[in-house]
Design a protein around this motif. Structure first.
Motif, mmCIF file in Angstrom:
data_model
loop_
_atom_site.group_PDB
_atom_site.id
_atom_site.type_symbol
_atom_site.label_atom_id
_atom_site.label_comp_id
_atom_site.label_asym_id
_atom_site.label_seq_id
_atom_site.Cartn_x
_atom_site.Cartn_y
_atom_site.Cartn_z
ATOM 1 N N GLY A 138 23.146 -19.406 -11.489
ATOM 2 C CA GLY A 138 23.713 -18.521 -10.476
ATOM 3 C C GLY A 138 25.057 -17.951 -10.852
ATOM 4 N N LEU A 139 25.216 -17.623 -12.142
ATOM 5 C CA LEU A 139 26.477 -17.086 -12.647
ATOM 6 C C LEU A 139 26.390 -15.576 -12.838
ATOM 7 N N PRO A 140 27.515 -14.894 -12.776
ATOM 8 C CA PRO A 140 27.512 -13.488 -13.191
ATOM 9 C C PRO A 140 27.260 -13.417 -14.687
ATOM 10 N N PHE A 141 26.640 -12.325 -15.123
ATOM 11 C CA PHE A 141 26.212 -12.212 -16.520
ATOM 12 C C PHE A 141 26.678 -10.898 -17.106
ATOM 13 N N CYS A 142 27.288 -10.955 -18.290
ATOM 14 C CA CYS A 142 27.712 -9.748 -19.001
ATOM 15 C C CYS A 142 26.904 -9.617 -20.276
ATOM 16 N N TYR A 143 26.176 -8.499 -20.402
ATOM 17 C CA TYR A 143 25.381 -8.247 -21.597
ATOM 18 C C TYR A 143 26.211 -7.461 -22.612
ATOM 19 N N ALA A 144 26.230 -7.951 -23.853
ATOM 20 C CA ALA A 144 27.056 -7.347 -24.900
ATOM 21 C C ALA A 144 26.362 -6.132 -25.506
ATOM 22 N N PRO A 175 25.344 -8.393 -12.531
ATOM 23 C CA PRO A 175 25.374 -8.063 -13.956
ATOM 24 C C PRO A 175 26.520 -7.113 -14.331
ATOM 25 N N MET A 176 27.049 -7.347 -15.498
ATOM 26 C CA MET A 176 28.004 -6.440 -16.135
ATOM 27 C C MET A 176 27.408 -6.033 -17.483
ATOM 28 N N GLU A 247 23.196 3.583 -13.975
ATOM 29 C CA GLU A 247 22.011 3.877 -13.171
ATOM 30 C C GLU A 247 20.772 3.182 -13.750
ATOM 31 N N ARG A 248 20.679 3.160 -15.065
ATOM 32 C CA ARG A 248 19.523 2.558 -15.734
ATOM 33 C C ARG A 248 19.503 1.044 -15.593
ATOM 34 N N THR A 249 20.670 0.394 -15.703
ATOM 35 C CA THR A 249 20.721 -1.067 -15.741
ATOM 36 C C THR A 249 21.060 -1.699 -14.396
ATOM 37 N N GLY A 250 21.610 -0.916 -13.469
ATOM 38 C CA GLY A 250 22.061 -1.483 -12.215
ATOM 39 C C GLY A 250 23.292 -2.341 -12.372
ATOM 40 N N ALA A 251 24.073 -2.115 -13.411
ATOM 41 C CA ALA A 251 25.289 -2.900 -13.660
ATOM 42 C C ALA A 251 26.272 -2.746 -12.513
ATOM 43 N N ARG A 252 26.853 -3.852 -12.093
ATOM 44 C CA ARG A 252 27.873 -3.817 -11.048
ATOM 45 C C ARG A 252 29.249 -3.496 -11.620
ATOM 46 N N GLU A 253 29.431 -3.814 -12.888
ATOM 47 C CA GLU A 253 30.689 -3.525 -13.564
ATOM 48 C C GLU A 253 30.400 -3.101 -14.996
#
Length: 279
Positions: A138-144, A175-176, A247-253
Motif C-alpha cells: 500500500g505504498l506510493p510508487f514511482c516508475y523510473a 503512482p508517480m 493522461e496515458r499513465t494516470g500519474a498523480r505526480e
C-alpha cells in the motif's frame, strides 16, 4: 558513479531542507541493498524530526552502480542483500511507524526517541517487481521512466493498480512517473543539448562503464538507431509530451529529471516548463 552527484541522499536532503521552508524534499532514491535498514530509518527519522511533514524516503531495490561498489558499501554479496530486500523494507517501514508490520527483532529499537511524525515512504522501480511490492504494501510508487522511454511503464502501473492493498496513508494507488526532459528555445537546440544523455544510454546498452557527462559538442559517434530517452524540444513540445504521459499513465505526480552537461541547462529547462504550464 561519475555522472551522479547524489551519492549520499540524506546529506543533500538535509542541506536542501535547511534552505527551504515549504517544498517536500526526498530521495530518488536510497538503494536499500547498499545500506543497513536501521541506519536508513534513523537518518530519515531525524530528517523528518528536523523538517516535519516535508521528507520523502524513496527506496529502490537495485544495488546501484556495479557489484564492486555494492560489495564495498555492505561488505557482502549484492545478490544476498537484494534477496533480503522485502524483509529489509518491512523493517524500515516498521521502524518508521507502520503499525501494520511486525518489527520482529527490531521491536525494541526506535529510530528517534519520540517520533511525532514520519517520513513518507515511496517505492521506486523500473520493473514490474517494484510495482508489485508497492501494491502489496500500500505504498506510493514511482516508475523510473527517465531511464528509457521504451520501458514498460504501462504494464508496471497496471500491476500496481490491480494488486494495490489499501493502507492507512494511501487508501488508493498513488503512482508517480519520472521523465527526462530538456527544453530550449528551438527543437534543434534541445536535441543538441540532449546529446550527452544519448552517450550515456549508448554506453549502458553496449556494456560500457559510465563516465562523467560529456559536453554536447563532444557527443559524437552516436548510433542513429538509438531511441531518445528524453522529452527534448521547445517548452511547448515538452509540456505536450508530459501532458500526454500523464493522461496515458494516470500519474498523480511527475518527477522531472535531465541528464545535461551544464546545470544551468537544467535550471533553464525547468523555468521554461514552469512558464509553459503557467506556474
Amino acid at each position: 558513479m561519475p555522472a551522479v552527484a547524489s551519492t549520499a541522499p540524506p546529506v543533500l536532503i538535509a542541506s536542501v531542507a535547511a534552505q527551504t521552508r515549504t517544498i517536500r524534499v526526498g530521495s530518488g532514491g536510497v538503494m536499500l541493498p547498499n545500506h543497513m535498514p536501521f541506519v536508513v530509518a534513523e537518518q530519515f527519522a531525524i530528517l523528518e524530526a528536523l523538517h516535519p511533514g516535508r521528507i520523502d524516503l524513496g527506496i529502490g531495490r537495485a544495488p546501484g552502480t556495479d557489484q564492486a561498489t555494492a560489495a564495498a558499501l555492505r561488505g557482502v554479496s549484492p545478490y544476498l542483500t537484494v534477496e533480503q530486500f522485502p524483509d529489509h523494507l518491512r523493517t524500515v517501514l516498521a521502524l518508521l511507524g507502520d503499525d501494520r508490520i511486525d518489527p520482529g527483532p527490531a521491536a525494541r529499537l526506535r529510530a528517534t526517541p519520540v517520533a511525532e511524525s514520519h517520513p513518507e515512504v515511496w517505492m521506486l522501480g523500473s520493473s514490474t517487481y517494484g510495482a508489485q511490492v508497492a501494491a502489496a504494501l500500500g505504498l506510493p510508487f514511482c516508475y523510473a521512466y527517465h531511464f528509457a522511454m521504451g520501458s514498460d511503464v504501462d504494464t508496471a502501473l497496471q500491476l500496481y493498480r490491480a494488486g494495490f492493498q489499501p493502507s492507512p496513508r494511501f487508501p488508493e494507488p498513488y503512482p508517480m512517473v519520472s521523465a527526462s526532459v530538456i527544453a530550449a528555445g528551438t527543437t534543434a537546440e534541445a536535441q543538441f543539448l540532449a546529446g550527452p544523455s544519448r552517450v550515456m544510454v549508448q554506453s549502458l546498452r553496449t556494456g560500457g562503464r559510465l563516465g562523467p557527462i560529456v559536453a554536447p559538442e563532444n557527443a559524437t559517434d552516436l548510433d542513429p538507431s538509438l531511441p531518445g530517452t528524453q522529452y527534448a524540444g521547445t517548452a511547448e513540445e515538452v509540456v505536450a509530451g508530459l501532458d500526454a504521459l500523464v493522461e496515458r499513465t494516470g500519474a498523480r505526480e511527475l518527477m522531472l529529471a535531465g541528464t545535461v552537461y551544464d546545470p544551468a541547462t537544467r535550471q533553464d529547462t525547468l523555468a521554461r516548463i514552469a512558464k509553459a504550464w503557467g506556474l
